[in-house]
Design a protein around this motif. Sequence first.
Motif, mmCIF file in Angstrom:
data_model
loop_
_atom_site.group_PDB
_atom_site.id
_atom_site.type_symbol
_atom_site.label_atom_id
_atom_site.label_comp_id
_atom_site.label_asym_id
_atom_site.label_seq_id
_atom_site.Cartn_x
_atom_site.Cartn_y
_atom_site.Cartn_z
ATOM 1 N N GLY A 62 23.851 84.070 -89.381
ATOM 2 C CA GLY A 62 23.867 84.980 -88.244
ATOM 3 C C GLY A 62 23.729 86.447 -88.601
ATOM 4 O O GLY A 62 23.699 87.296 -87.729
ATOM 5 N N GLN A 63 23.630 86.774 -89.890
ATOM 6 C CA GLN A 63 23.521 88.166 -90.329
ATOM 7 C C GLN A 63 22.056 88.596 -90.245
ATOM 8 O O GLN A 63 21.185 87.933 -90.794
ATOM 9 N N PRO A 64 21.778 89.698 -89.540
ATOM 10 C CA PRO A 64 20.385 90.147 -89.460
ATOM 11 C C PRO A 64 19.920 90.709 -90.808
ATOM 12 O O PRO A 64 20.732 91.201 -91.598
ATOM 13 N N PRO A 65 18.632 90.633 -91.090
ATOM 14 C CA PRO A 65 18.131 91.194 -92.343
ATOM 15 C C PRO A 65 18.307 92.712 -92.378
ATOM 16 O O PRO A 65 18.325 93.370 -91.338
ATOM 17 N N VAL A 66 18.451 93.251 -93.573
ATOM 18 C CA VAL A 66 18.619 94.696 -93.761
ATOM 19 C C VAL A 66 17.308 95.254 -94.301
ATOM 20 O O VAL A 66 16.745 94.724 -95.257
ATOM 21 N N SER A 67 16.834 96.326 -93.691
ATOM 22 C CA SER A 67 15.570 96.921 -94.129
ATOM 23 C C SER A 67 15.764 97.730 -95.408
ATOM 24 O O SER A 67 16.885 98.140 -95.734
ATOM 25 N N ILE A 68 14.690 97.984 -96.100
ATOM 26 C CA ILE A 68 14.715 98.810 -97.313
ATOM 27 C C ILE A 68 15.214 100.208 -96.969
ATOM 28 O O ILE A 68 15.986 100.800 -97.722
ATOM 29 N N ASN A 72 18.381 102.032 -98.635
ATOM 30 C CA ASN A 72 18.258 103.334 -99.299
ATOM 31 C C ASN A 72 19.241 104.345 -98.719
ATOM 32 O O ASN A 72 19.811 105.159 -99.451
ATOM 33 N N GLU A 73 19.461 104.293 -97.420
ATOM 34 C CA GLU A 73 20.405 105.220 -96.769
ATOM 35 C C GLU A 73 21.828 104.956 -97.259
ATOM 36 O O GLU A 73 22.568 105.889 -97.575
ATOM 37 N N VAL A 74 22.222 103.697 -97.349
ATOM 38 C CA VAL A 74 23.557 103.341 -97.838
ATOM 39 C C VAL A 74 23.714 103.772 -99.294
ATOM 40 O O VAL A 74 24.753 104.321 -99.685
ATOM 41 N N ILE A 75 22.680 103.559 -100.099
ATOM 42 C CA ILE A 75 22.720 103.966 -101.507
ATOM 43 C C ILE A 75 22.872 105.480 -101.627
ATOM 44 O O ILE A 75 23.680 105.985 -102.407
ATOM 45 N N GLU A 82 29.984 109.579 -99.858
ATOM 46 C CA GLU A 82 30.289 109.379 -98.440
ATOM 47 C C GLU A 82 30.544 107.899 -98.181
ATOM 48 O O GLU A 82 30.171 107.047 -98.966
ATOM 49 N N ARG A 83 31.165 107.630 -97.040
ATOM 50 C CA ARG A 83 31.391 106.225 -96.637
ATOM 51 C C ARG A 83 30.701 105.924 -95.360
ATOM 52 O O ARG A 83 30.516 106.605 -94.483
#
Length: 83
Positions: A62-68, A72-75, A82-83
């Motif tokens: 049920g987890q949607p795919p995460v885009s590149i 990159n934004e999370v990284i 930041e969190r």
Amino acid sequence: MNAVTITTKGQITLRKELLRHLGVHPGDKISLDKLPDGRIAIRPVTQTGKISDVFGMLKREGQPPVSIEDMNEVIKKGWAGER
């Protein structure tokens, strides 16, 4: 000739030089084949998997795919502290 001693449990230990010759390391597997003349052939077991076998292994139901871009934004935020 490299002679080995058989333990009471029926085990043998191969010298490091033989393991290096085979190209094996701790945790690797080796294959033993009985030859018709009574000898045994030892060879390393090669991995049969493909890198593509790991694709999707962390995906949850049920987890949607995460885009590149999202990755990159999370990284970027992680490197900025930041969190």
